[in-house]
Design a protein around this motif. Structure first.
Motif, PDB file in Angstrom:
ATOM      1  N   LEU A 224       0.803  -1.220   0.000  1.00 50.47           N
ATOM      2  CA  LEU A 224       0.000   0.000   0.000  1.00 50.47           C
ATOM      3  C   LEU A 224       0.839   1.275   0.000  1.00 50.47           C
ATOM      4  CD1 LEU A 224      -2.548  -1.089   2.769  1.00 50.47           C
ATOM      5  CD2 LEU A 224      -2.897  -1.185   0.297  1.00 50.47           C
ATOM      6  N   TRP A 225       2.151   1.163   0.156  1.00 52.69           N
ATOM      7  CA  TRP A 225       2.991   2.343   0.342  1.00 52.69           C
ATOM      8  C   TRP A 225       2.854   3.349  -0.799  1.00 52.69           C
ATOM      9  CZ3 TRP A 225       8.357   0.012   2.151  1.00 52.69           C
ATOM     10  CH2 TRP A 225       8.187  -0.558   3.425  1.00 52.69           C
ATOM     11  N   VAL A 226       2.881   2.853  -2.020  1.00 51.05           N
ATOM     12  CA  VAL A 226       2.816   3.759  -3.170  1.00 51.05           C
ATOM     13  C   VAL A 226       1.525   4.572  -3.147  1.00 51.05           C
ATOM     14  CG1 VAL A 226       2.696   3.878  -5.686  1.00 51.05           C
ATOM     15  CG2 VAL A 226       4.293   2.306  -4.598  1.00 51.05           C
ATOM     16  N   ALA A 227       0.444   3.948  -2.730  1.00 56.94           N
ATOM     17  CA  ALA A 227      -0.860   4.619  -2.741  1.00 56.94           C
ATOM     18  C   ALA A 227      -1.002   5.632  -1.619  1.00 56.94           C
ATOM     19  CB  ALA A 227      -1.975   3.592  -2.640  1.00 56.94           C
ATOM     20  N   LEU A 228      -0.251   5.450  -0.523  1.00 56.55           N
ATOM     21  CA  LEU A 228      -0.500   6.247   0.677  1.00 56.55           C
ATOM     22  C   LEU A 228       0.460   7.424   0.862  1.00 56.55           C
ATOM     23  CD1 LEU A 228      -1.208   3.372   3.253  1.00 56.55           C
ATOM     24  CD2 LEU A 228      -2.813   4.595   1.762  1.00 56.55           C
ATOM     25  N   ARG A 229       1.451   7.558   0.007  1.00 54.37           N
ATOM     26  CA  ARG A 229       2.455   8.609   0.210  1.00 54.37           C
ATOM     27  C   ARG A 229       1.959  10.008  -0.137  1.00 54.37           C
ATOM     28  NH1 ARG A 229       6.904   4.862  -1.619  1.00 54.37           N
ATOM     29  NH2 ARG A 229       6.263   5.361  -3.733  1.00 54.37           N
ATOM     30  N   THR A 230       1.059  10.120  -1.100  1.00 51.25           N
ATOM     31  CA  THR A 230       0.665  11.439  -1.591  1.00 51.25           C
ATOM     32  C   THR A 230      -0.844  11.525  -1.820  1.00 51.25           C
ATOM     33  OG1 THR A 230       0.733  11.011  -3.983  1.00 51.25           O
ATOM     34  CG2 THR A 230       2.839  11.488  -2.899  1.00 51.25           C
ATOM     35  N   THR A 231      -1.316  12.749  -1.981  1.00 53.92           N
ATOM     36  CA  THR A 231      -2.709  12.995  -2.382  1.00 53.92           C
ATOM     37  C   THR A 231      -2.788  13.183  -3.899  1.00 53.92           C
ATOM     38  OG1 THR A 231      -2.454  15.383  -2.006  1.00 53.92           O
ATOM     39  CG2 THR A 231      -3.310  14.065  -0.173  1.00 53.92           C
ATOM     40  N   ASN A 232      -1.879  12.546  -4.616  1.00 48.47           N
ATOM     41  CA  ASN A 232      -1.773  12.746  -6.056  1.00 48.47           C
ATOM     42  C   ASN A 232      -3.057  12.402  -6.807  1.00 48.47           C
ATOM     43  OD1 ASN A 232       0.031  13.496  -8.256  1.00 48.47           O
ATOM     44  ND2 ASN A 232      -0.134  11.369  -8.917  1.00 48.47           N
ATOM     45  N   SER A 233      -3.862  11.497  -6.250  1.00 46.98           N
ATOM     46  CA  SER A 233      -5.119  11.132  -6.903  1.00 46.98           C
ATOM     47  C   SER A 233      -6.036  12.341  -7.051  1.00 46.98           C
ATOM     48  CB  SER A 233      -5.828  10.041  -6.100  1.00 46.98           C
ATOM     49  OG  SER A 233      -5.051   8.858  -6.063  1.00 46.98           O
ATOM     50  N   ILE A 234      -5.976  13.258  -6.094  1.00 43.28           N
ATOM     51  CA  ILE A 234      -6.808  14.458  -6.175  1.00 43.28           C
ATOM     52  C   ILE A 234      -6.295  15.380  -7.275  1.00 43.28           C
ATOM     53  CG2 ILE A 234      -7.531  16.538  -4.914  1.00 43.28           C
ATOM     54  CD1 ILE A 234      -7.697  14.814  -2.405  1.00 43.28           C
ATOM     55  N   GLU A 235      -4.984  15.415  -7.475  1.00 43.65           N
ATOM     56  CA  GLU A 235      -4.435  16.197  -8.572  1.00 43.65           C
ATOM     57  C   GLU A 235      -4.924  15.645  -9.921  1.00 43.65           C
ATOM     58  OE1 GLU A 235      -2.684  18.959  -8.158  1.00 43.65           O
ATOM     59  OE2 GLU A 235      -2.890  18.672  -5.990  1.00 43.65           O
ATOM     60  N   THR A 236      -5.155  14.335  -9.992  1.00 42.08           N
ATOM     61  CA  THR A 236      -5.680  13.729 -11.216  1.00 42.08           C
ATOM     62  C   THR A 236      -7.048  14.305 -11.556  1.00 42.08           C
ATOM     63  OG1 THR A 236      -4.484  11.672 -10.783  1.00 42.08           O
ATOM     64  CG2 THR A 236      -6.348  11.543 -12.308  1.00 42.08           C
ATOM     65  N   ILE A 237      -7.882  14.478 -10.548  1.00 39.71           N
ATOM     66  CA  ILE A 237      -9.210  15.070 -10.774  1.00 39.71           C
ATOM     67  C   ILE A 237      -9.068  16.471 -11.348  1.00 39.71           C
ATOM     68  CG2 ILE A 237     -11.378  15.772  -9.684  1.00 39.71           C
ATOM     69  CD1 ILE A 237     -10.859  13.663  -7.552  1.00 39.71           C
ATOM     70  N   ASN A 238      -8.145  17.242 -10.790  1.00 41.19           N
ATOM     71  CA  ASN A 238      -7.943  18.619 -11.246  1.00 41.19           C
ATOM     72  C   ASN A 238      -7.498  18.657 -12.702  1.00 41.19           C
ATOM     73  OD1 ASN A 238      -7.616  21.394 -11.285  1.00 41.19           O
ATOM     74  ND2 ASN A 238      -6.539  21.461  -9.332  1.00 41.19           N
ATOM     75  N   ARG A 239      -6.567  17.779 -13.069  1.00 44.24           N
ATOM     76  CA  ARG A 239      -6.079  17.763 -14.449  1.00 44.24           C
ATOM     77  C   ARG A 239      -7.193  17.376 -15.421  1.00 44.24           C
ATOM     78  NH1 ARG A 239      -1.373  15.584 -12.013  1.00 44.24           N
ATOM     79  NH2 ARG A 239      -2.039  13.458 -12.435  1.00 44.24           N
TER      80      ARG A 239
END
Length: 304
Positions: A224-239
């Motif tokens: 799960l480490w890769v998924a939990l390090r950042t809020t990058n998924s929210i940046e995907t919504i913005n893009r």
């Protein structure tokens, strides 16, 4: 027409195509107004009941660039993503037009519980460094710990680093971020202090104040480490939102909600194909994580 418009075709293009493709001539205004037909359903999705058990929440304030009456301005929204018991991501809340402060987040969390989110299942919150947010999250979800987003933390630290040392600082910070264990991460953190703290003291202190929270992800399963390090998924919504609105002349409040929901659902359908602990997810996330950080570095003029 409404769905084609949401998919990214401009009202002008659709008006030109309508007579040839459909045999009916439709004006630009009619196409823009067609979004009214689906607004109620879109608004309802944002307030849908939550029946799943979500053990992790990503929370982040973001700015969607919205064009109104010929002027484009950034408008705030609060976004919450959840990871359920089967390790799939879902978009739980998008609150457009809400300031990124603790009072606003408290209201968002209260609304999530009202819709069915059970606080007892939440064990982790991944977030940016908004003052007071970690404390508030632990109060709202007593069984949870917090993970500081590496994307935000590293960006803030690099802004405080002397330009000539930024490249070296980023390389050493990545050794912490991508370490094989928490112990190795802390060794890399000590090396950063020894090598650069004297010359990049402000940048080091910026990273050091959040180091315990930055390493929280090590307490969870390695998959799960890769998924939990950042809020990058929210940046995907913005893009994706930017792509969807590129062909739109302007956005009213109702149109904004419809576009956000369309974007969110399209992304979520893709997310449901892969669990966050799958190899496919990890490969994609690592690539996007590194690309996002590189893009942010370029935006603040840190690459030589």
């Amino acid at each position: 027409m409404a769905m084609l418009h949401l998919a990214g075709l401009s009202s002008r293009t659709l008006a030109m195509m309508s007579k040839r493709v459909l045999g009916i001539e439709v004006s630009k205004d009619t196409i823009s107004e067609s979004l009214e037909l689906i607004h109620d359903e879109a608004s309802g999705w944002l307030e849908r009941p939550l029946s799943g058990k979500y053990w992790a929440l990503y929370v982040d304030g973001t700015n969607f660039k919205v064009q109104r009456r010929g002027a484009t301005k950034a408008e705030p929204s609060l976004v919450v993503l959840g990871i359920d018991e089967n390790n799939y991501r879902s978009i739980l809340a998008i609150e457009p037009g809400t300031k990124d402060n603790c009072d606003s987040w408290k209201a968002v969390f209260a609304n999530l519980r009202h819709r069915g989110l059970e606080s007892k299942h939440v064990r982790l919150g991944v977030m940016d460094g908004l003052p007071g947010l970690e404390k508030l999250f632990k109060e709202e979800f007593p069984n949870a710990v917090t993970q500081r987003c590496w994307f935000h933390a590293l960006g803030n630290a690099l802004r405080k680093s002397p330009e000539r040392l930024r490249g070296a600082f980023k390389v050493q910070a990545h050794k912490i971020m991508y370490a094989e264990s928490e112990n190795q991460a802390r060794i890399a953190f000590d090396q950063l202090r020894e090598v650069l703290a004297g010359e990049a003291d402000r940048a080091f202190k910026c990273l050091a104040k959040d180091i315990d929270s930055l390493l929280t992800f090590f307490k969870f399963d390695r998959q799960l480490w890769v998924a939990l390090r950042t809020t990058n998924s929210i940046e995907t919504i913005n893009r994706q939102f930017k792509r969807r609105t590129k062909g739109m002349d302007s956005l009213g409040e109702k149109t904004l909600e419809s576009v956000l929901v369309f974007t969110a659902l399209k992304i979520e359908y893709g997310w449901q194909l892969h669990r966050i602990d799958s190899n496919v997810f990890k490969q994609h996330q690592l690539k996007e994580e590194k690309n996002t950080i590189e893009m942010a570095v370029e935006e603040i003029g840190l690459l030589n």
